[in-house]
Enzyme design. Structure first.
Site, PDB file in Angstrom:
ATOM      1  N   THR A  44       2.947   2.284  -4.310  1.00  0.00           N
ATOM      2  CA  THR A  44       2.985   3.006  -5.809  1.00  0.00           C
ATOM      3  C   THR A  44       1.349   3.108  -6.466  1.00  0.00           C
ATOM      4  O   THR A  44       0.898   3.975  -6.451  1.00  0.00           O
ATOM      5  CB  THR A  44       3.563   2.682  -6.315  1.00  0.00           C
ATOM      6  OG1 THR A  44       4.997   3.051  -6.084  1.00  0.00           O
ATOM      7  CG2 THR A  44       3.615   2.493  -7.939  1.00  0.00           C
ATOM      8  N   SER A  48       2.983   0.835   3.464  1.00  0.00           N
ATOM      9  CA  SER A  48       3.181  -0.236   2.079  1.00  0.00           C
ATOM     10  C   SER A  48       4.044  -1.324   3.911  1.00  0.00           C
ATOM     11  O   SER A  48       4.357  -0.831   4.546  1.00  0.00           O
ATOM     12  CB  SER A  48       4.337   0.512   1.786  1.00  0.00           C
ATOM     13  OG  SER A  48       4.608  -0.298   0.511  1.00  0.00           O
ATOM     14  N   ALA A  49       3.480  -2.174   3.614  1.00  0.00           N
ATOM     15  CA  ALA A  49       3.516  -3.458   4.464  1.00  0.00           C
ATOM     16  C   ALA A  49       5.498  -3.629   4.938  1.00  0.00           C
ATOM     17  O   ALA A  49       6.026  -3.658   5.477  1.00  0.00           O
ATOM     18  CB  ALA A  49       3.314  -4.842   4.762  1.00  0.00           C
ATOM     19  N   THR A  85      -9.126 -10.074  -6.032  1.00  0.00           N
ATOM     20  CA  THR A  85      -8.918 -10.993  -4.981  1.00  0.00           C
ATOM     21  C   THR A  85      -7.873 -10.734  -4.239  1.00  0.00           C
ATOM     22  O   THR A  85      -7.120 -10.336  -4.469  1.00  0.00           O
ATOM     23  CB  THR A  85      -8.553 -12.758  -6.018  1.00  0.00           C
ATOM     24  OG1 THR A  85      -9.367 -12.784  -6.644  1.00  0.00           O
ATOM     25  CG2 THR A  85      -8.303 -13.699  -4.553  1.00  0.00           C
ATOM     26  N   GLN A 101       7.654   5.661   5.126  1.00  0.00           N
ATOM     27  CA  GLN A 101       8.496   6.617   5.778  1.00  0.00           C
ATOM     28  C   GLN A 101       7.959   6.600   7.539  1.00  0.00           C
ATOM     29  O   GLN A 101       9.060   7.207   8.068  1.00  0.00           O
ATOM     30  CB  GLN A 101       9.068   6.842   5.155  1.00  0.00           C
ATOM     31  CG  GLN A 101       9.972   7.032   3.926  1.00  0.00           C
ATOM     32  CD  GLN A 101      10.492   6.103   4.128  1.00  0.00           C
ATOM     33  OE1 GLN A 101      10.971   4.786   4.866  1.00  0.00           O
ATOM     34  NE2 GLN A 101      11.147   4.933   3.147  1.00  0.00           N
ATOM     35  N   CYS A 107      14.100   2.782  -5.756  1.00  0.00           N
ATOM     36  CA  CYS A 107      13.287   2.793  -7.309  1.00  0.00           C
ATOM     37  C   CYS A 107      13.914   3.948  -7.906  1.00  0.00           C
ATOM     38  O   CYS A 107      12.857   3.230  -9.220  1.00  0.00           O
ATOM     39  CB  CYS A 107      11.919   3.685  -6.992  1.00  0.00           C
ATOM     40  SG  CYS A 107      10.866   2.762  -5.061  1.00  0.00           S
TER      41      CYS A 107
END
Lengths: 393, 393
Positions: free
Chosen positions: B72, B202-203, B240, B182, B327
């Site tokens: 996102t 995305s992991a 960070t 995907q 989502c």
């Protein structure tokens, strides 16, 4: 011995927090937004964590705590949200007041927005590293939409007059944001007593994991999302929830806030012991009066010694400190707070920050005192500028 | 038995990834931007993780992989970056082409930007759930600055013509972004072969942790930051670094990409076995031809059965599936992909997604076949609309 005195940069994870996060790396991997059992199993843990944060910060139920990925996200969300909601459509209200010693995530964001029509006033700190109500409010104009002022400074630990400025802002109909990253777990932060519109925080500054933070948003003060997308966080911050870290942050904050009194007594005593010892070294300046600072922080300048050199000597002795914000550590600029204080530019390169945590021990501080004193002697002995300065004076 | 078939929503963490992350919750807690030993100790692990990602995606050294907190964020960064860099100052190039079946983080961001002068064309999928090169390029105008098209669809698994559209976009001097969330770990994703400007990942979609993702940015195509602030990621994404999760994502991606062949053979076989069994149930429609889909996904519609009802029956049997994107799961809208395909609106409420992973076993699939068939029978027996439909036809 290894001693970590860079807790304003980041902290170690509270062992209890580590244990609490484990199941979410194992069986509890469901997406909390899913309707099946795997999703439902994780929801009570999220609710518990959020409840801990509402309690710890004394947040009213009707207000929002949005979970973000870090304080940098929270600060960007506020400033860019203000830009989209107010400034882009109404250039008559395009003015933001802040301080010249905010975190880079505020200063850089404002610098970027100033390329797009935002007018920013940066209020300088006084010679103690402090900010006064009068100085902040003197910068306000008819066009001011927002005041953004940190709760406590990351470099000096100086505590800024958040209550006074937030009240004055409210009287003038100006929104108020505070970056409380360096306050939570160090001094009391009570949002029932102090009425802010937006407040930023970050877990890894109070013994939670790196990569999770939050943004308090007062009821009625919602801003356009920084992350548009899914319906997470009531549609106000999209993105699959980082369940493990949210659970970790909830416990870390509860623990940190529960230890504020320890910070104020035990950590303060160790800090003062270290500060007393450092102050005995000739030609050192510690920035800001102790009672106006968070109880864990010392920003000290040693005449004639580069902060970097001191850092390396201490590092060889196993002691971690810093010359300033880790977020700017790779550039060897003068310490920005020292520059803002207006000390001799040469002194700005001699600044060094020591920041304790509730895990710091007396044995560690005694060791640091010994090593710090030795390093100062060694570096002064080979310093051409220090000898020169002494001869000249 | 508990069976998790909602891997397009999120996945369980690979046990190897969990082990790899542990030290960063313990002794290796330094801020990698700090100059002392605690900081330096973590840097080689970050470099190793980034190296794994460059290798896995075949990214050239001169290009950037920016670590973000999720897909996102990556999608917001691209679309809002394009807005700030190009559209805000030059309304003559204010047009973006996308598909009507993108993830909410693309659709919602574009909806927001369209309030600020961005003109968006949404290309519909065909009746297979696919997108053609011709349909995408027909939407392009002289004002088009960006095409954003996902690599594979989250609901149907349909693979979109990324190579063809990226080449056509390049010929016309249009920037190209793909949301590959995907695709990675399911089909080959090779950025030497396929020349995109921006790519999101995305992991937690490939057995890494939730709360970490990435954005590939081709050399010379940098955009204004979504997160301004510190100097992390070459100053292109402040905040960070979440060291533990970056290390986890590096290994997770290496593992996932290393298992693409297994996905294509073993997982595909299990998926096809399940799909064959489901297809034997009367009046079911599976969206999209198998060979055009990722090998782990089935989107099926069962006439006369609400997707929600099916979900609950399966859930009681310990099986996790979904009616669509997590989502958007809390709202009971019709499945947006089914709506886009243009099926009977009633059918859009009967959609159900089953998504496997490389951890799915044959025993699990056999159990799902049994339970799925039973649930369909039970729900058809009590379905007034199914009986009605049958009588009417």
């Amino acid at each position: 011995m290894k001693v970590y005195l860079d807790n304003n940069a980041t902290t170690k994870i509270d062992p209890l927090v580590k244990v609490k996060m484990q199941p979410f790396f194992e069986d509890l991997y469901g997406n909390p937004n899913s309707l099946h059992q795997f999703g439902m199993d994780v929801r009570p843990h999220l609710n518990e964590a959020l409840g801990s944060m509402y309690d710890a910060l004394h947040v009213r139920d009707e207000d929002d705590i949005l979970i973000t990925s870090c304080a940098t996200e929270s600060n960007n969300a506020v400033l860019k949200g203000i830009f989209f909601k107010y400034i882009l459509s109404n250039p008559e209200k395009n003015h933001i007041v802040t301080t010249s010693v905010e975190h880079p995530s505020v200063l850089d964001t404002l610098s970027f927005l100033s390329e797009h029509g935002v007018d920013v006033t940066y209020v300088d700190v006084d010679n103690e590293g402090g900010i006064s109500l009068e100085a902040m409010m003197a910068a306000v104009t008819d066009k001011t939409i927002l005041i953004s002022m940190m709760w406590a400074n990351n470099e000096t630990g100086m505590i800024f007059p958040v209550k006074e400025v937030s009240e004055a802002a409210k009287e003038k109909g100006i929104l108020f944001h505070t970056d409380a990253v360096q306050a939570i777990g160090k001094i009391p932060v009570n949002l029932t007593d102090i009425d802010v519109d937006y407040m930023t925080f970050s877990a890894h500054k109070f013994h939670g994991p790196k990569g999770i933070g939050g943004l308090y948003v007062k009821k009625g003060k919602s801003l356009p999302n920084l992350f548009h997308g899914g319906e997470q966080m009531g549609g106000k911050r999209a993105g699959t929830l980082n369940v493990a870290y949210i659970v970790g942050m909830g416990l870390a904050m509860k623990q940190a806030v529960g230890h504020v009194e320890k910070m104020n007594i035990d950590v303060r005593r160790l800090r003062d012991k270290l500060e007393d010892a450092i102050s005995k070294i000739a030609d050192t300046i510690v920035v800001g009066p102790r009672e106006k600072r968070t109880p864990n922080t010392i920003l000290v300048s040693l005449k004639g010694i580069e902060g970097e050199s001191m850092l390396w000597d201490l590092n060889r002795a196993g002691i971690a400190a810093s010359t300033g914000s880790a977020c700017a550590s790779e550039s060897l600029h003068a310490n920005p707070v020292m520059s803002a204080i207006g000390e001799d530019p040469e002194l700005a390169h001699t600044a060094m920050r020591l920041s304790l945590s509730r895990f710091t021990t007396e044995e560690e501080i005694d060791y640091v005192i010994e090593m710090f004193t030795k390093a100062a002697e060694r570096l002064r002995a080979i310093s051409s500028t220090y000898a020169y300065t002494n001869k000249a004076s």
